[in-house]
Design a protein around this motif. Sequence first.
Motif, PDB file in Angstrom:
ATOM      1  N   ILE A  88      92.811  34.137  23.893  1.00  0.00           N
ATOM      2  CA  ILE A  88      92.123  34.733  22.750  1.00  0.00           C
ATOM      3  C   ILE A  88      93.059  34.611  21.549  1.00  0.00           C
ATOM      4  CG2 ILE A  88      91.049  36.813  21.832  1.00  0.00           C
ATOM      5  CD1 ILE A  88      90.652  37.749  24.727  1.00  0.00           C
ATOM      6  N   GLU A  91      93.412  35.493  15.401  1.00  0.00           N
ATOM      7  CA  GLU A  91      92.341  35.830  14.459  1.00  0.00           C
ATOM      8  C   GLU A  91      91.205  36.547  15.181  1.00  0.00           C
ATOM      9  OE1 GLU A  91      92.861  32.179  14.906  1.00  0.00           O
ATOM     10  OE2 GLU A  91      94.695  32.536  13.782  1.00  0.00           O
ATOM     11  N   VAL A  92      90.884  36.076  16.380  1.00  0.00           N
ATOM     12  CA  VAL A  92      89.826  36.686  17.179  1.00  0.00           C
ATOM     13  C   VAL A  92      90.265  38.079  17.639  1.00  0.00           C
ATOM     14  CG1 VAL A  92      88.404  36.435  19.249  1.00  0.00           C
ATOM     15  CG2 VAL A  92      88.963  34.422  17.876  1.00  0.00           C
ATOM     16  N   SER A  95      89.600  40.469  14.866  1.00  0.00           N
ATOM     17  CA  SER A  95      88.176  40.818  14.806  1.00  0.00           C
ATOM     18  C   SER A  95      87.807  41.779  15.923  1.00  0.00           C
ATOM     19  CB  SER A  95      87.311  39.560  14.922  1.00  0.00           C
ATOM     20  OG  SER A  95      87.545  38.699  13.862  1.00  0.00           O
ATOM     21  N   LEU A  96      88.345  41.538  17.100  1.00  0.00           N
ATOM     22  CA  LEU A  96      88.092  42.410  18.246  1.00  0.00           C
ATOM     23  C   LEU A  96      88.634  43.811  17.987  1.00  0.00           C
ATOM     24  CD1 LEU A  96      87.062  42.809  21.123  1.00  0.00           C
ATOM     25  CD2 LEU A  96      89.205  41.834  21.952  1.00  0.00           C
ATOM     26  N   ARG A  99      86.301  45.557  15.644  1.00  0.00           N
ATOM     27  CA  ARG A  99      85.054  45.920  16.314  1.00  0.00           C
ATOM     28  C   ARG A  99      85.256  47.101  17.273  1.00  0.00           C
ATOM     29  NH1 ARG A  99      80.173  43.692  18.517  1.00  0.00           N
ATOM     30  NH2 ARG A  99      79.099  45.634  19.011  1.00  0.00           N
ATOM     31  N   TRP A 115      80.400  39.322  23.952  1.00  0.00           N
ATOM     32  CA  TRP A 115      80.570  39.258  22.495  1.00  0.00           C
ATOM     33  C   TRP A 115      81.485  38.097  22.107  1.00  0.00           C
ATOM     34  CZ3 TRP A 115      84.934  40.344  19.338  1.00  0.00           C
ATOM     35  CH2 TRP A 115      84.660  40.491  17.973  1.00  0.00           C
ATOM     36  N   LEU A 116      82.586  37.926  22.848  1.00  0.00           N
ATOM     37  CA  LEU A 116      83.509  36.823  22.573  1.00  0.00           C
ATOM     38  C   LEU A 116      82.819  35.469  22.760  1.00  0.00           C
ATOM     39  CD1 LEU A 116      86.786  38.095  24.286  1.00  0.00           C
ATOM     40  CD2 LEU A 116      86.429  37.768  21.840  1.00  0.00           C
ATOM     41  N   LYS A 119      79.975  35.173  19.773  1.00  0.00           N
ATOM     42  CA  LYS A 119      80.462  35.095  18.397  1.00  0.00           C
ATOM     43  C   LYS A 119      81.498  33.995  18.172  1.00  0.00           C
ATOM     44  CE  LYS A 119      81.686  37.833  14.512  1.00  0.00           C
ATOM     45  NZ  LYS A 119      81.688  39.090  13.879  1.00  0.00           N
ATOM     46  N   PHE A 120      82.408  33.796  19.135  1.00  0.00           N
ATOM     47  CA  PHE A 120      83.514  32.852  18.935  1.00  0.00           C
ATOM     48  C   PHE A 120      83.517  31.686  19.917  1.00  0.00           C
ATOM     49  CE2 PHE A 120      84.992  36.993  17.414  1.00  0.00           C
ATOM     50  CZ  PHE A 120      85.322  36.669  16.112  1.00  0.00           C
ATOM     51  N   ASP A 121      82.557  31.661  20.830  1.00  0.00           N
ATOM     52  CA  ASP A 121      82.464  30.625  21.854  1.00  0.00           C
ATOM     53  C   ASP A 121      83.745  30.562  22.696  1.00  0.00           C
ATOM     54  OD1 ASP A 121      80.933  28.721  23.197  1.00  0.00           O
ATOM     55  OD2 ASP A 121      81.940  27.073  22.153  1.00  0.00           O
ATOM     56  N   ILE A 122      84.257  31.752  23.023  1.00  0.00           N
ATOM     57  CA  ILE A 122      85.445  31.855  23.882  1.00  0.00           C
ATOM     58  C   ILE A 122      84.994  32.364  25.244  1.00  0.00           C
ATOM     59  CG2 ILE A 122      87.615  33.076  24.270  1.00  0.00           C
ATOM     60  CD1 ILE A 122      87.959  33.152  21.232  1.00  0.00           C
TER      61      ILE A 122
END
Length: 159
Positions: A88, A91-92, A95-96, A99, A115-116, A119-122
């Motif tokens: 991860i 930057e993600v 955001s996490l 949130r 959610w990951l 939103k982030f394609d992780i």
Amino acid sequence: MAGVLKLKIHESGEELKNLLAKQSTARGRERIQALYLLKIGQVKTLKELAILLGRDTATLYRWFQKYKAKGLDGMLEVKKGQGRKPAIPSEVMDSLRDRLQEPNGFQSYGEVKTWLKEKFDIDASYKVVHEAVRYKLKVKLKTSRKRRRKRDRDVQKRE
């Protein structure tokens, strides 16, 4: 004379001796010692030095090539490995973190995982998500526990 090492050492013997005492790592001491032994004339050839230090001649040659190219600092430079990239990105994670601070954040690690992905394609594993939230971000997901039905009936009967 064949085999004589032709290396111009810029530092004096005294400087090298002082540097040798200041070295905090065995790696640094060994390299400074090689230069010191050459400077004071205790060894003349690369082969003699290799035997004395217990190193291969190719290793010593590599050290001296670095010394010629970059000087003493280059020879003593320790490169740090890059290591594995985090599952991860930072930057993600920011955001996490944002949130998770919202009042209606997440109810479970599974929700965080979903959610990951959305939103982030992780596509992080449950374990990675749990470690990131619980230990890196130091957040506990608060979920209400299910109550036992039998206990609920007993409480209702008493009332």
